[in-house]
Design an enzyme around this catalytic site. Structure first.
Site, PDB file in Angstrom:
ATOM      1  N   THR A   2       7.366  -2.545   4.239  1.00  0.00           N
ATOM      2  CA  THR A   2       7.665  -3.256   2.984  1.00  0.00           C
ATOM      3  C   THR A   2       9.171  -3.466   2.815  1.00  0.00           C
ATOM      4  O   THR A   2       9.931  -2.490   2.850  1.00  0.00           O
ATOM      5  CB  THR A   2       7.125  -2.458   1.773  1.00  0.00           C
ATOM      6  OG1 THR A   2       5.724  -2.322   1.923  1.00  0.00           O
ATOM      7  CG2 THR A   2       7.452  -3.161   0.451  1.00  0.00           C
ATOM      8  N   GLY A  41       8.383   3.176   1.328  1.00  0.00           N
ATOM      9  CA  GLY A  41       8.669   2.851  -0.069  1.00  0.00           C
ATOM     10  C   GLY A  41       9.621   1.672  -0.162  1.00  0.00           C
ATOM     11  O   GLY A  41       9.781   0.915   0.793  1.00  0.00           O
ATOM     12  N   HIS A  44       6.895   1.920  11.021  1.00  0.00           N
ATOM     13  CA  HIS A  44       6.458   2.283   9.670  1.00  0.00           C
ATOM     14  C   HIS A  44       7.453   1.704   8.668  1.00  0.00           C
ATOM     15  O   HIS A  44       8.512   1.217   9.040  1.00  0.00           O
ATOM     16  CB  HIS A  44       6.410   3.813   9.537  1.00  0.00           C
ATOM     17  CG  HIS A  44       5.199   4.433  10.179  1.00  0.00           C
ATOM     18  ND1 HIS A  44       4.313   5.222   9.496  1.00  0.00           N
ATOM     19  CD2 HIS A  44       4.730   4.353  11.443  1.00  0.00           C
ATOM     20  CE1 HIS A  44       3.352   5.612  10.309  1.00  0.00           C
ATOM     21  NE2 HIS A  44       3.586   5.112  11.504  1.00  0.00           N
ATOM     22  N   GLY A  45       7.097   1.812   7.382  1.00  0.00           N
ATOM     23  CA  GLY A  45       8.037   1.371   6.345  1.00  0.00           C
ATOM     24  C   GLY A  45       8.255  -0.121   6.348  1.00  0.00           C
ATOM     25  O   GLY A  45       9.380  -0.599   6.183  1.00  0.00           O
ATOM     26  N   ASP A  83      -3.829   7.502   8.477  1.00  0.00           N
ATOM     27  CA  ASP A  83      -2.374   7.390   8.571  1.00  0.00           C
ATOM     28  C   ASP A  83      -1.705   8.703   8.125  1.00  0.00           C
ATOM     29  O   ASP A  83      -2.147   9.332   7.161  1.00  0.00           O
ATOM     30  CB  ASP A  83      -1.960   6.230   7.654  1.00  0.00           C
ATOM     31  CG  ASP A  83      -0.519   5.811   7.794  1.00  0.00           C
ATOM     32  OD1 ASP A  83       0.042   5.973   8.892  1.00  0.00           O
ATOM     33  OD2 ASP A  83       0.046   5.299   6.800  1.00  0.00           O
ATOM     34  N   HIS A  84      -0.660   9.094   8.803  1.00  0.00           N
ATOM     35  CA  HIS A  84       0.093  10.323   8.455  1.00  0.00           C
ATOM     36  C   HIS A  84      -0.797  11.536   8.260  1.00  0.00           C
ATOM     37  O   HIS A  84      -0.670  12.255   7.266  1.00  0.00           O
ATOM     38  CB  HIS A  84       0.961  10.102   7.212  1.00  0.00           C
ATOM     39  CG  HIS A  84       2.103   9.174   7.478  1.00  0.00           C
ATOM     40  ND1 HIS A  84       3.205   9.555   8.207  1.00  0.00           N
ATOM     41  CD2 HIS A  84       2.284   7.879   7.159  1.00  0.00           C
ATOM     42  CE1 HIS A  84       4.026   8.515   8.307  1.00  0.00           C
ATOM     43  NE2 HIS A  84       3.485   7.489   7.703  1.00  0.00           N
ATOM     44  N   THR A 114       3.452  -0.086   0.608  1.00  0.00           N
ATOM     45  CA  THR A 114       3.983  -0.311  -0.743  1.00  0.00           C
ATOM     46  C   THR A 114       3.732  -1.743  -1.236  1.00  0.00           C
ATOM     47  O   THR A 114       3.356  -1.946  -2.398  1.00  0.00           O
ATOM     48  CB  THR A 114       5.495   0.011  -0.770  1.00  0.00           C
ATOM     49  OG1 THR A 114       5.649   1.361  -0.325  1.00  0.00           O
ATOM     50  CG2 THR A 114       6.081  -0.123  -2.159  1.00  0.00           C
ATOM     51  N   ASN A 170       3.258  -1.155   9.890  1.00  0.00           N
ATOM     52  CA  ASN A 170       2.588  -0.597   8.703  1.00  0.00           C
ATOM     53  C   ASN A 170       3.130  -1.201   7.406  1.00  0.00           C
ATOM     54  O   ASN A 170       4.348  -1.212   7.188  1.00  0.00           O
ATOM     55  CB  ASN A 170       2.836   0.909   8.626  1.00  0.00           C
ATOM     56  CG  ASN A 170       2.065   1.697   9.659  1.00  0.00           C
ATOM     57  OD1 ASN A 170       1.436   1.124  10.540  1.00  0.00           O
ATOM     58  ND2 ASN A 170       2.106   3.017   9.545  1.00  0.00           N
TER      59      ASN A 170
HETATM   60  P1  13P Z   1       5.773   0.972   3.283  1.00  0.00           P
HETATM   61  O1  13P Z   1       5.144   1.655   2.113  1.00  0.00           O
HETATM   62  O2  13P Z   1       7.240   0.997   3.227  1.00  0.00           O
HETATM   63  O3  13P Z   1       5.221  -0.396   3.513  1.00  0.00           O
HETATM   64  O4  13P Z   1       5.402   1.857   4.570  1.00  0.00           O
HETATM   65  C1  13P Z   1       4.099   1.884   5.022  1.00  0.00           C
HETATM   66  C2  13P Z   1       3.889   2.909   6.057  1.00  0.00           C
HETATM   67  O5  13P Z   1       4.682   3.084   6.952  1.00  0.00           O
HETATM   68  C3  13P Z   1       2.651   3.675   5.982  1.00  0.00           C
HETATM   69  O6  13P Z   1       2.577   4.645   6.973  1.00  0.00           O
END
Ligand code: 13P
Length: 278
Positions: A209, A179, A206-207, A82-83, A231, A228
């Site tokens: 959480t 996050g 993404h993101g 990832d990333h 967090t 994804n």
């Molecule tokens: P979160 O940490 O917000 O769940 O995002 C995860 C993410 O996009 C990992 O690439």
């Protein structure tokens, strides 16, 4: 059942009109928790680790563990880097047997992102791996994320990017952030809808959480096929241990291990159920 490519899992998600969950892991407890959740619900997942986390979880240790866990699982599991930002670590992940890589060129200009994404894709294709790329800038702590620099994906750019790159799926920025959200996320569904209508690629959110079940499911109806979650898993691992130490039961490494695994399993299961409309 075994290690599979992310592309195959995304295709399955498309056929079922659901999304496949991609869960970030950083240690054995998180890995066992995620795989156990997938096995319990008999649902394939993606397990992944971001390049920025390698300082805590060295690739040469975590990668073989992830790949072996996927191979031995009773459900299909893809392993994604990832990333990825450096070609060196992306190549290493592929050599360890990751079946997918995400190249994060979101901080580059459109032209550079296209060029670098294609360079990574050319390497990944030699391994038969799936390629994910990102367009637009997400705020939060995926690396050098800066709230002020957060930029929504422009649908016109996404059309061009999809046309000029050899990728299998595209991560978009629609008001999502890595996050913890400081306030309720205000996802731009109109942008997602336009990208989905104009770009012939599965889309990635993404993101995850902190996004509500309703918003997740609306995103899925608008072309999101991979979501994804990082967090929430880190927090589940931590609170599992924390609650154990706050409680009255026996406290030793083994009860801590079980508490972490159980807490991550529960979190991953909850997300799988939302993404699969269970
Ligand atoms: P979160 O940490 O917000 O769940 O995002 C995860 C993410 O996009 C990992 O690439």
């Amino acid at each position: 059942m075994s290690l599979i490519t992310m592309k195959e899992l995304i295709k399955r998600a498309e056929e079922k009109n659901i999304a496949v969950g991609a869960f970030n892991v950083a240690n054995m407890e998180m890995l066992i928790g995620a795989v156990t959740a997938a096995e319990k619900l008999n649902t394939p997942i993606i397990i992944q680790i971001a390049e920025s986390r390698l300082a805590y979880s060295p690739l040469y240790m975590i990668a073989p563990m992830m790949v072996e866990a996927a191979k031995k699982a009773s459900v299909p599991i893809a392993v994604n880097f990832d990333h990825g930002k450096t070609r060196e670590n992306i190549l290493k992940a592929l050599e360890y047997g990751f079946t997918s890589v995400m190249f994060d060129g979101s901080s580059l200009s459109l032209d550079e992102n296209i060029r670098e994404t294609n360079a990574v894709a050319a390497v990944a294709r030699n391994f038969g791996a799936t390629v994910e790329a990102e367009l637009g800038v997400l705020s939060g702590n995926e690396g050098e994320g800066d709230v002020a620099k957060s930029l929504y994906t422009k649908p016109g750019d996404a059309v061009l990017f999809a046309d000029k790159t050899d990728i299998d799926c595209l991560a978009v920025a629609i008001g999502n952030a890595h996050g913890k959200y400081v306030k309720t996320p205000n996802l731009q569904f109109d942008i997602l809808k336009e990208i989905h209508e104009r770009v012939d690629l599965p889309l990635v959110l993404h993101g995850g959480t902190g996004i509500s079940p309703e918003d997740f499911q609306k995103c899925i109806s608008l072309g999101i096929r991979k979501i994804n979650i990082a967090t929430a898993n880190f927090e589940a691992c931590m609170t599992g241990a924390f609650n154990l130490f706050e409680g009255e039961g026996p406290r030793n490494y083994f009860t801590m291990n079980e508490a972490m695994v159980e807490s991550v399993r529960e979190t991953v299961e909850n997300h799988i159920k939302i993404f699969s409309f269970m």
